[in-house]
Design an enzyme around this catalytic site. Structure first.
Site, PDB file in Angstrom:
ATOM      1  N   GLU A 265      16.675 -39.171 -19.224  1.00  0.00           N
ATOM      2  CA  GLU A 265      17.525 -38.840 -20.370  1.00  0.00           C
ATOM      3  C   GLU A 265      18.783 -39.687 -20.316  1.00  0.00           C
ATOM      4  O   GLU A 265      19.422 -39.804 -19.267  1.00  0.00           O
ATOM      5  CB  GLU A 265      17.969 -37.365 -20.367  1.00  0.00           C
ATOM      6  CG  GLU A 265      16.935 -36.351 -20.748  1.00  0.00           C
ATOM      7  CD  GLU A 265      17.531 -34.937 -20.799  1.00  0.00           C
ATOM      8  OE1 GLU A 265      18.733 -34.802 -21.154  1.00  0.00           O
ATOM      9  OE2 GLU A 265      16.817 -33.977 -20.463  1.00  0.00           O
ATOM     10  N   GLU A 319      18.844 -31.795 -33.361  1.00  0.00           N
ATOM     11  CA  GLU A 319      18.205 -30.481 -33.233  1.00  0.00           C
ATOM     12  C   GLU A 319      19.198 -29.388 -33.624  1.00  0.00           C
ATOM     13  O   GLU A 319      20.128 -29.080 -32.878  1.00  0.00           O
ATOM     14  CB  GLU A 319      17.695 -30.297 -31.804  1.00  0.00           C
ATOM     15  CG  GLU A 319      16.642 -31.331 -31.407  1.00  0.00           C
ATOM     16  CD  GLU A 319      16.265 -31.250 -29.940  1.00  0.00           C
ATOM     17  OE1 GLU A 319      15.614 -30.267 -29.532  1.00  0.00           O
ATOM     18  OE2 GLU A 319      16.644 -32.179 -29.196  1.00  0.00           O
ATOM     19  N   LYS A 322      20.202 -26.032 -31.325  1.00  0.00           N
ATOM     20  CA  LYS A 322      20.760 -26.115 -29.975  1.00  0.00           C
ATOM     21  C   LYS A 322      22.145 -25.468 -29.967  1.00  0.00           C
ATOM     22  O   LYS A 322      22.912 -25.584 -30.930  1.00  0.00           O
ATOM     23  CB  LYS A 322      20.856 -27.574 -29.517  1.00  0.00           C
ATOM     24  CG  LYS A 322      19.498 -28.255 -29.358  1.00  0.00           C
ATOM     25  CD  LYS A 322      19.589 -29.536 -28.578  1.00  0.00           C
ATOM     26  CE  LYS A 322      19.735 -29.261 -27.095  1.00  0.00           C
ATOM     27  NZ  LYS A 322      19.597 -30.487 -26.282  1.00  0.00           N
ATOM     28  N   GLU A 328      25.888 -31.433 -28.998  1.00  0.00           N
ATOM     29  CA  GLU A 328      24.542 -31.028 -28.575  1.00  0.00           C
ATOM     30  C   GLU A 328      23.526 -31.117 -29.711  1.00  0.00           C
ATOM     31  O   GLU A 328      22.343 -31.306 -29.479  1.00  0.00           O
ATOM     32  CB  GLU A 328      24.570 -29.603 -28.022  1.00  0.00           C
ATOM     33  CG  GLU A 328      25.159 -29.483 -26.636  1.00  0.00           C
ATOM     34  CD  GLU A 328      24.319 -30.220 -25.593  1.00  0.00           C
ATOM     35  OE1 GLU A 328      23.095 -29.985 -25.540  1.00  0.00           O
ATOM     36  OE2 GLU A 328      24.879 -31.025 -24.833  1.00  0.00           O
TER      37      GLU A 328
END
Length: 467
Positions: A265, A319, A322, A328
């Site tokens: 990541e 997303e 999240k 985030e």
């Protein structure tokens, strides 16, 4: 240009220099799904292929996703969630069943190449650290049982917080309380199985917390004064390289300097809260574009120059479900409608990115995806700034050992005109690129080529696509 074709015919009889991404690093992407507005997995696979992304990392083993990835040519990393570690460590029959249902059932149609056992376990609030190595060992034994141990590797992503010290890189060390119980036995397992340590590295966090000390250009792969490690004299031009070498140094310090590493990541948020210094679309474009170029055109890190960098960008989509700070929910390369969050050629070694100071960096709005008739199509063309010698060498490889269809650029054929090295090389490079399913790194040729999203125009010659 008859000399071009003659040169191809002669040099194809000899060994050529391979210019594929096997000689550089590889780029993959994390496909997270903590959202309620994402495209169906089948559409996601189409998006991945259209962008030349041939490696993807999942955070689970969702049936619909693994089924959609079947026969796609995309290599997959699946994950055993942290909440499963206790059961996996305690019972071999549990991991036998898990591997049977979540890996074996989908192979070989779905090309699963690794299992991430847990994720950043050491910082998990539920702390299942003591179960990690036993769970990894049992998963490995189950793979052996089903004859999958040669094709599927086992590892576990760790966060940089596992380090007690990371600066300077040469002084990198693991937290003492982790070394004997988990770090050493885990690295021993990785060494014995020729697996890589998975590491999640985010220069954004280090920069945001130390913006007064870390130059932004150093964090974004831009030109900067760099840093010299006073411990070993090595020069660092990027924070990313420094972080990775700190992990390498930590592994060497406990006797496992030979274990390789994959960055599972890394990324930069395109938006954040007011206190999230550095978050923004222009910086995200600079970081991800710079990283891709760094991986596909560079060698390894200063400490491990011969080890190609293997990196998974985080993440494919923004997303919306999240939790946590705004950042985030804004790490995605794409909006859920498949429009790019920022305009940067992510998988081209010629990537140019919007400058941080440019407040007009291109950002595609959620409700306006591109309507071009060429959406999803890409081509490979020659880099006109490359020397003639290098371009000729790359052309010879593409038409020879590379197996590109170069018949159309022979004298008298449809794409012989215009009679130029750049035009002929572009046709050959594109043939090779399309033949290899537009895979990441297959339009590089040692820096002699790059990806474009509009059909090339050389005379009346039409460049084929993989569609």
């Amino acid at each position: 240009m008859a000399v071009l074709v003659l040169s191809v015919l002669i040099l194809s009889c000899f060994s050529a220099i391979p210019f594929t991404y096997a000689d550089s690093g590889m780029i993959g992407v994390n496909y997270g799904r903590i959202a309620d507005n994402l495209p169906a997995p089948e559409k996601v696979v189409e998006l991945l292929k259209s962008q030349g992304i041939n490696r993807v990392k999942l955070f689970d083993t969702d049936k619909t996703v693994l089924t959609a990835l079947a026969n796609s040519g995309i290599k997959v990393v699946v994950s055993l969630p942290n909440e499963n570690l206790t059961a996996a460590a305690a019972d071999q029959s549990y991991t036998d069943n898990w591997v049977q249902e979540n890996v074996k059932k989908y192979t070989p149609a779905t090309d699963i190449e690794a299992i991430a056992v847990g994720n950043e376990v050491f910082v998990d609030p539920k702390n299942t650290t003591k179960y990690l190595v036993a769970a990894m060992t049992n998963i490995r034994s189950s793979l052996v049982k089903f004859g999958l141990d040669e094709s599927v590797k086992v590892s576990s992503p760790i966060a940089l917080s596992a380090l007690a010290n990371s600066y300077p890189p040469s002084a990198g060390s693991f937290k003492p309380d982790l070394i004997e119980p988990v770090i050493k036995p885990m690295l021993d397992l990785l060494r014995k199985t020729s697996s890589h340590l998975m590491v999640n590295a985010y220069p954004f966090f280090a920069y945001a917390a130390n913006a007064d000390k870390i130059p932004l250009d150093y964090a974004l792969f831009k030109e900067n004064a760099g840093n010299v490690d006073n411990g070993n004299g090595l020069r660092y031009d990027s924070l990313f390289d420094a972080q990775i070498d700190a992990v390498f140094a930590a592994m060497a310090a406990v006797g496992f300097g030979d274990v390789k590493l994959t960055v599972t990541e890394t990324g930069w948020p395109s938006a954040g809260d007011e206190n999230e210094i550095g978050a923004g679309a222009a910086n995200a474009a600079a970081y991800n574009g710079g990283l891709v170029k760094r991986v596909l055109t560079g060698n390894g890190t200063p400490l491990k120059p011969k080890d190609p960098l293997n990196v998974y960008l985080f993440a494919l989509f923004n997303e919306n479900l999240k939790t946590g700070p705004t950042s985030e929910r804004n790490y995605g390369l794409f909006y859920p409608n498949e429009a790019k969050v920022y305009d940067v050629p992510l998988f081209s070694t010629s990537a140019t990115v919007a400058p941080v100071s440019d407040s007009k960096a291109k950002v595609l709005p959620v409700n306006k995806p591109s309507s071009s008739s060429h959406v999803g199509q890409t081509w490979c063309v020659a880099n006109g700034k490359t020397t003639k010698e290098k371009l000729q060498e790359a052309l010879d490889y593409a038409c020879g050992e590379g197996g590109a269809d170069c018949r159309p650029i022979q004298k008298g054929a449809a794409c012989y005109d215009p009679e130029s090295l750049e035009a002929h090389a572009s046709y050959a490079f594109n043939s090779y690129y399309q033949k290899n399913a537009r895979g990441v790194g297959t339009c590089d040729f040692g820096g002699s080529a790059y990806v474009v999203s509009q059909p090339p125009k050389y005379g009346k010659c039409e460049f084929p696509t993989g569609h």
